[in-house]
Design a protein around this motif. Structure first.
Motif, PDB file in Angstrom:
ATOM      1  N   LEU A 154      32.787  40.443  51.498  1.00 32.34           N
ATOM      2  CA  LEU A 154      33.103  40.081  52.882  1.00 32.34           C
ATOM      3  C   LEU A 154      32.961  41.292  53.808  1.00 32.34           C
ATOM      4  CD1 LEU A 154      36.165  37.792  52.184  1.00 32.34           C
ATOM      5  CD2 LEU A 154      34.018  37.090  53.247  1.00 32.34           C
ATOM      6  N   PHE A 197      48.030  34.599  37.189  1.00 31.37           N
ATOM      7  CA  PHE A 197      48.911  33.791  38.034  1.00 31.37           C
ATOM      8  C   PHE A 197      49.676  32.766  37.204  1.00 31.37           C
ATOM      9  CE2 PHE A 197      49.849  30.243  40.836  1.00 31.37           C
ATOM     10  CZ  PHE A 197      50.404  30.893  41.926  1.00 31.37           C
ATOM     11  N   VAL A 242      41.094  34.244  52.420  1.00 28.58           N
ATOM     12  CA  VAL A 242      39.636  34.165  52.574  1.00 28.58           C
ATOM     13  C   VAL A 242      38.907  34.761  51.356  1.00 28.58           C
ATOM     14  CG1 VAL A 242      37.668  34.904  53.972  1.00 28.58           C
ATOM     15  CG2 VAL A 242      39.720  34.032  55.088  1.00 28.58           C
ATOM     16  N   PRO A 243      39.269  35.973  50.892  1.00 29.27           N
ATOM     17  CA  PRO A 243      38.583  36.484  49.697  1.00 29.27           C
ATOM     18  C   PRO A 243      38.724  35.564  48.487  1.00 29.27           C
ATOM     19  CG  PRO A 243      39.766  38.257  50.744  1.00 29.27           C
ATOM     20  CD  PRO A 243      40.160  36.999  51.466  1.00 29.27           C
ATOM     21  N   LEU A 244      39.927  34.960  48.320  1.00 29.52           N
ATOM     22  CA  LEU A 244      40.112  34.074  47.173  1.00 29.52           C
ATOM     23  C   LEU A 244      39.198  32.858  47.276  1.00 29.52           C
ATOM     24  CD1 LEU A 244      43.928  33.909  46.324  1.00 29.52           C
ATOM     25  CD2 LEU A 244      42.061  34.899  44.986  1.00 29.52           C
ATOM     26  N   LEU A 287      47.829  44.707  53.365  1.00 34.91           N
ATOM     27  CA  LEU A 287      48.380  43.494  52.762  1.00 34.91           C
ATOM     28  C   LEU A 287      49.481  43.849  51.772  1.00 34.91           C
ATOM     29  CD1 LEU A 287      47.834  40.365  52.290  1.00 34.91           C
ATOM     30  CD2 LEU A 287      46.567  41.116  50.299  1.00 34.91           C
ATOM     31  N   TYR A 316      36.534  32.616  49.063  1.00 29.37           N
ATOM     32  CA  TYR A 316      35.145  33.076  48.995  1.00 29.37           C
ATOM     33  C   TYR A 316      34.744  33.356  47.544  1.00 29.37           C
ATOM     34  CZ  TYR A 316      30.977  35.727  50.253  1.00 29.37           C
ATOM     35  OH  TYR A 316      29.688  36.161  50.376  1.00 29.37           O
ATOM     36  N   ALA A 317      35.654  33.987  46.785  1.00 28.68           N
ATOM     37  CA  ALA A 317      35.340  34.267  45.377  1.00 28.68           C
ATOM     38  C   ALA A 317      35.116  32.959  44.628  1.00 28.68           C
ATOM     39  CB  ALA A 317      36.473  35.060  44.732  1.00 28.68           C
ATOM     40  N   ALA A 347      36.376  37.479  37.755  1.00 29.02           N
ATOM     41  CA  ALA A 347      37.546  37.945  38.496  1.00 29.02           C
ATOM     42  C   ALA A 347      38.483  36.787  38.802  1.00 29.02           C
ATOM     43  CB  ALA A 347      37.113  38.644  39.784  1.00 29.02           C
ATOM     44  N   ALA A 404      30.339  37.735  38.320  1.00 31.02           N
ATOM     45  CA  ALA A 404      31.474  38.650  38.445  1.00 31.02           C
ATOM     46  C   ALA A 404      32.636  37.960  39.160  1.00 31.02           C
ATOM     47  CB  ALA A 404      31.063  39.909  39.202  1.00 31.02           C
ATOM     48  N   SER A 405      32.329  37.169  40.189  1.00 25.34           N
ATOM     49  CA  SER A 405      33.380  36.430  40.892  1.00 25.34           C
ATOM     50  C   SER A 405      34.073  35.451  39.949  1.00 25.34           C
ATOM     51  CB  SER A 405      32.805  35.643  42.068  1.00 25.34           C
ATOM     52  OG  SER A 405      32.264  36.519  43.001  1.00 25.34           O
ATOM     53  N   PHE A 413      42.624  39.004  54.113  1.00 23.79           N
ATOM     54  CA  PHE A 413      42.403  39.807  52.917  1.00 23.79           C
ATOM     55  C   PHE A 413      43.001  39.207  51.650  1.00 23.79           C
ATOM     56  CE2 PHE A 413      41.545  42.703  56.358  1.00 23.79           C
ATOM     57  CZ  PHE A 413      40.336  43.231  55.934  1.00 23.79           C
ATOM     58  N   LEU A 414      43.517  37.982  51.736  1.00 23.18           N
ATOM     59  CA  LEU A 414      43.948  37.326  50.505  1.00 23.18           C
ATOM     60  C   LEU A 414      43.363  35.922  50.414  1.00 23.18           C
ATOM     61  CD1 LEU A 414      46.796  38.044  48.458  1.00 23.18           C
ATOM     62  CD2 LEU A 414      46.690  35.618  48.969  1.00 23.18           C
ATOM     63  N   PRO A 431      35.371  40.023  45.915  1.00 25.03           N
ATOM     64  CA  PRO A 431      35.112  39.244  47.141  1.00 25.03           C
ATOM     65  C   PRO A 431      35.381  40.029  48.427  1.00 25.03           C
ATOM     66  CG  PRO A 431      37.038  38.401  45.981  1.00 25.03           C
ATOM     67  CD  PRO A 431      36.347  39.341  45.064  1.00 25.03           C
ATOM     68  N   ILE A 472      46.426  39.349  58.422  1.00 20.82           N
ATOM     69  CA  ILE A 472      45.983  40.165  57.286  1.00 20.82           C
ATOM     70  C   ILE A 472      46.012  39.343  56.003  1.00 20.82           C
ATOM     71  CG2 ILE A 472      46.640  42.146  55.844  1.00 20.82           C
ATOM     72  CD1 ILE A 472      45.318  43.056  58.330  1.00 20.82           C
ATOM     73  N   PHE A 473      47.063  38.522  55.869  1.00 20.74           N
ATOM     74  CA  PHE A 473      47.223  37.688  54.675  1.00 20.74           C
ATOM     75  C   PHE A 473      46.040  36.730  54.528  1.00 20.74           C
ATOM     76  CE2 PHE A 473      49.081  34.015  52.412  1.00 20.74           C
ATOM     77  CZ  PHE A 473      49.612  34.659  51.317  1.00 20.74           C
ATOM     78  N   MET A 506      31.748  31.568  45.689  1.00 21.12           N
ATOM     79  CA  MET A 506      30.679  32.344  45.054  1.00 21.12           C
ATOM     80  C   MET A 506      30.542  31.996  43.576  1.00 21.12           C
ATOM     81  SD  MET A 506      29.150  34.807  46.914  1.00 21.12           S
ATOM     82  CE  MET A 506      28.645  35.938  45.618  1.00 21.12           C
ATOM     83  N   MET A 511      51.879  37.184  42.807  1.00 18.59           N
ATOM     84  CA  MET A 511      51.382  37.232  41.444  1.00 18.59           C
ATOM     85  C   MET A 511      49.852  37.227  41.333  1.00 18.59           C
ATOM     86  SD  MET A 511      54.178  34.969  39.508  1.00 18.59           S
ATOM     87  CE  MET A 511      54.672  34.119  40.969  1.00 18.59           C
ATOM     88  N   PRO A 571      46.587  39.014  41.104  1.00 19.94           N
ATOM     89  CA  PRO A 571      46.255  40.408  40.845  1.00 19.94           C
ATOM     90  C   PRO A 571      45.342  40.961  41.941  1.00 19.94           C
ATOM     91  CG  PRO A 571      45.075  38.972  39.345  1.00 19.94           C
ATOM     92  CD  PRO A 571      46.013  38.104  40.119  1.00 19.94           C
ATOM     93  N   ALA A 593      41.606  41.301  41.413  1.00 25.02           N
ATOM     94  CA  ALA A 593      40.753  40.111  41.480  1.00 25.02           C
ATOM     95  C   ALA A 593      40.187  39.947  42.884  1.00 25.02           C
ATOM     96  CB  ALA A 593      41.542  38.865  41.082  1.00 25.02           C
ATOM     97  N   GLY A 612      42.264  36.199  37.563  1.00 23.50           N
ATOM     98  CA  GLY A 612      43.327  35.972  38.541  1.00 23.50           C
ATOM     99  C   GLY A 612      44.141  34.741  38.208  1.00 23.50           C
TER     100      GLY A 612
END
Lengths: 315, 315
Positions: free
Chosen positions: B163, A298, A50-52, B182, A54-55, A290, A286-287, A47-48, B159, A43-44, A58, B150, B152, B155, A294
């Protein structure tokens, strides 16, 4: 009270630094370790990580109708950090952070300190009532306050009328900043209060007795002993509040439809990214927005943790 | 909570009185002193309670009014109208758009419990794996995880949306449930708690007795982890129940919306001034009905959450 027992236990607990004392690490145990961690790891990653990634990917591209999708490196970031709308949103959440977080923490700390010195039924009841807004979804909280602020539904006209005054318009452009601060303070102070209160309950009271013998009054005990003793939970609350404030979205988004015209679609960076993506289909830009947000959150919270690592106990 | 007491016994020699006992004693000796300060403190608490409770009182009252009562009620906005319309409003919730409100409420429950339970299971397993097994990549993975606390969440929404849409999952319940699984903070809490409250000696003894790793996890470790488990469950259920940005972005089918997004839609329509869409009485009643389950469970489960919420901050 059972919660007291739990907190009484916590100060005594110390983190064990070594793993199971010197036992050899065999393959089988290694595999069991991964067995327990693997479901979360999936899941990590999904949903964390890979999206990061990918963003970020993009955000390095730009797609236009004429040229299709092109790799434009950091052009979107240059655009973002020279985009007055994005910068204005960033400035706004920074202003919110500077004003809103101290207010929330002061309310939470004051309530927790008072509750810690009292053991009446009223203090137990108050503790619950101050916490209750945390159980209300943010959307519903914002809707409720929207009604309360409204000159058509709200009690403001009646209350101010008692004193012969005209009610201010809480939803006007000039007042909306304060109105939002009030909603967030109402919603979250109780949660922070519980965290601080629980930390206070964990402090050994013989320290207070020693202070009393040395002649400290209640105020001195609170400011010079209690607050420093619970600094790690204060740092924790501050980090929660900081992360929450910088990604401000729900409250202004909900209030937008009530406060006609006072909140633009780009009020906070998150709202701006949402609008760019879902109203204008500018997913690349938008990516970038975002992702920039982020990174700022961070780095901001990391630097903060670094400077307060002594208090927070995080290594 | 017998379990907390057990944990307390494990980490503290039984002979020394716990902080709670000492605190109780010192509070007894306090009684009768500081009379004046107590009155001041109680006044402060009453003011706080009024501030935190007024919006909820308003909502309770507003849920009993019809549309005209909301605007021009006989008793003002903070008191009941002569016309008690609560049951008519509830009936209205069943009628409007074929009772879609109840569907939304059901969806909220489904998302909160599937997401919350799933996140808890994953967090407990991963926390236990991190705390009690050494495996290759453990420290590296955990550092990444700590950093990700940390990042967000908002963010990640854009993405994640892209996906999920490539995977064909947009507008399905999975688009809300899967990302809700997650919970890096939950894993962090579970790891710390497991290190403190599950002694390695106990696990080794079970191994010597021939118990398998799964059996050890379920029968030895899990009972000791219950307090932290309840906390993580609570935080993740509330987190999913509260989530607004994610369902707003990934769901457009009205049948799939959670109650927060649905009610926000009704408000936006009513504010837009469309004649047939002015359903203020249904919005207030719907909001009131939707907060009852969570508020009640917070009141009744008090002893479980009060200790737990500070697990992360007291070290």
């Amino acid at each position: 009270m059972s919660s007291d027992t739990l907190h009484a236990a916590t100060p005594g607990i110390r983190r064990r630094s070594a793993m199971s004392g010197g036992s050899r690490i065999d393959r089988k145990r290694q595999r069991w370790g991964w067995f327990f961690v693997a479901p979360f790891a999936l899941i990590f990653i999904g949903f964390l990580i890979v999206p990061l990634v990918y963003a970020f990917w993009m955000s390095l591209q730009t797609s236009t109708l004429a040229t299709g999708t092109q790799f434009t490196w950091f052009a979107n970031y240059v655009k973002a950090f020279t985009d007055p709308i994005f910068l204005e949103g960033l400035g706004r959440v920074a202003a919110f952070a500077f004003i809103m977080i101290p207010i929330q923490m002061l309310v939470a700390l004051a309530a927790a300190l008072v509750l810690d010195t009292l053991t009446s039924w009223l203090s137990k009841f108050s503790r619950l009532m101050i916490f209750v807004p945390y159980a209300i979804p943010v959307v519903i909280g914002a809707l409720m306050w929207g009604f309360l602020y409204s000159p058509r539904f709200g009690p403001a006209t009646d209350i101010f009328g008692l004193f012969g005054l005209a009610a201010p318009d809480f939803l006007a452009q000039s007042a909306i900043f304060g109105s939002l601060i009030n909603i967030v303070t109402w919603q979250w102070s109780g949660y922070y209060m519980i965290i601080i209160y629980s930390a206070l309950r964990g402090v050994d009271p013989s320290i207070y007795e020693a202070a009393r013998i040395d002649g400290a009054n209640g105020w001195q005990t609170a400011t010079r002993i209690k607050v420093p003793m619970i600094s790690s939970s204060m740092v924790m609350v501050l980090i929660f509040a900081l992360i929450g404030t910088l990604q401000f979205f729900t409250e202004p988004q909900v209030l937008r439809s009530v406060a006609q015209g006072a909140i633009p679609v780009s009020y906070t960076p998150n709202m701006y990214a949402y609008t760019l993506a879902f109203s204008y289909s500018q997913f690349n830009y938008a990516s970038a927005i975002a992702f920039s947000l982020g990174i700022i959150v961070f780095i901001g919270s990391y630097i903060f943790l670094f400077f307060t690592r002594k208090q927070s106990g995080l290594k | 909570m017998a379990l907390t007491t057990e944990t307390a016994l494990l980490v503290q020699p039984a002979a020394t009185p716990s902080a709670a006992e000492r605190r109780a004693r010192s509070e007894q000796s306090d009684a009768g002193r500081n009379g004046g300060r107590r009155i001041g403190s109680h006044v402060f608490l009453v003011i706080l309670v009024i501030y935190f409770i007024t919006p909820l009182w308003w909502l309770l009252v507003a849920a009993t009014k019809d549309n005209s009562g909301l605007f021009t009620g006989t008793g003002g906005s903070l008191w009941f109208d002569d016309n008690f319309a609560f049951f008519d409003n509830v009936a209205g919730l069943f009628e409007r758009q074929g009772g879609i409100y109840w569907r939304w409420l059901g969806n909220s429950f489904l998302y909160a419990f599937a997401g919350g339970l799933g996140a808890t299971v994953l967090s407990v397993m991963a926390g236990y794996g991190f705390a009690k097994f050494r495996f290759r990549g453990r420290n590296a993975f955990f550092s990444v995880l700590l950093g990700s606390v940390m990042v967000p969440v908002t963010a990640l929404v854009i993405p994640t949306f892209m996906l999920l849409s490539q995977a064909g999952l947009i507008n399905t319940i999975w688009a809300v449930i899967l990302p809700s699984l997650l919970s890096p903070f939950g894993v962090y809490l579970m790891r710390i708690y497991t290190q403190d409250s599950v002694p390695d000696e106990m696990l080794d003894a079970a191994r010597v007795d021939g118990a398998g790793e799964l059996r050890i996890f379920f029968q030895v470790a899990l009972p000791l982890l219950k307090p932290a488990l309840v906390t993580v469950l609570l935080l993740s259920v509330v987190g999913t129940w509260n989530n607004f940005f994610l369902p707003l972005a990934v769901l457009s089918d009205p049948q799939l919306l959670p109650v927060t997004v649905g009610l926000n839609g009704w408000t936006a329509l009513s504010n837009a001034g469309a004649g047939g869409e002015q359903v203020w009485n249904l919005i207030t009643t719907g909001a009131f009905v939707s907060i009852i389950p969570l508020v009640l469970s917070f009141l009744f489960l008090q002893r479980y959450w009060q200790g737990g919420l500070s697990l992360g901050s007291v070290k």
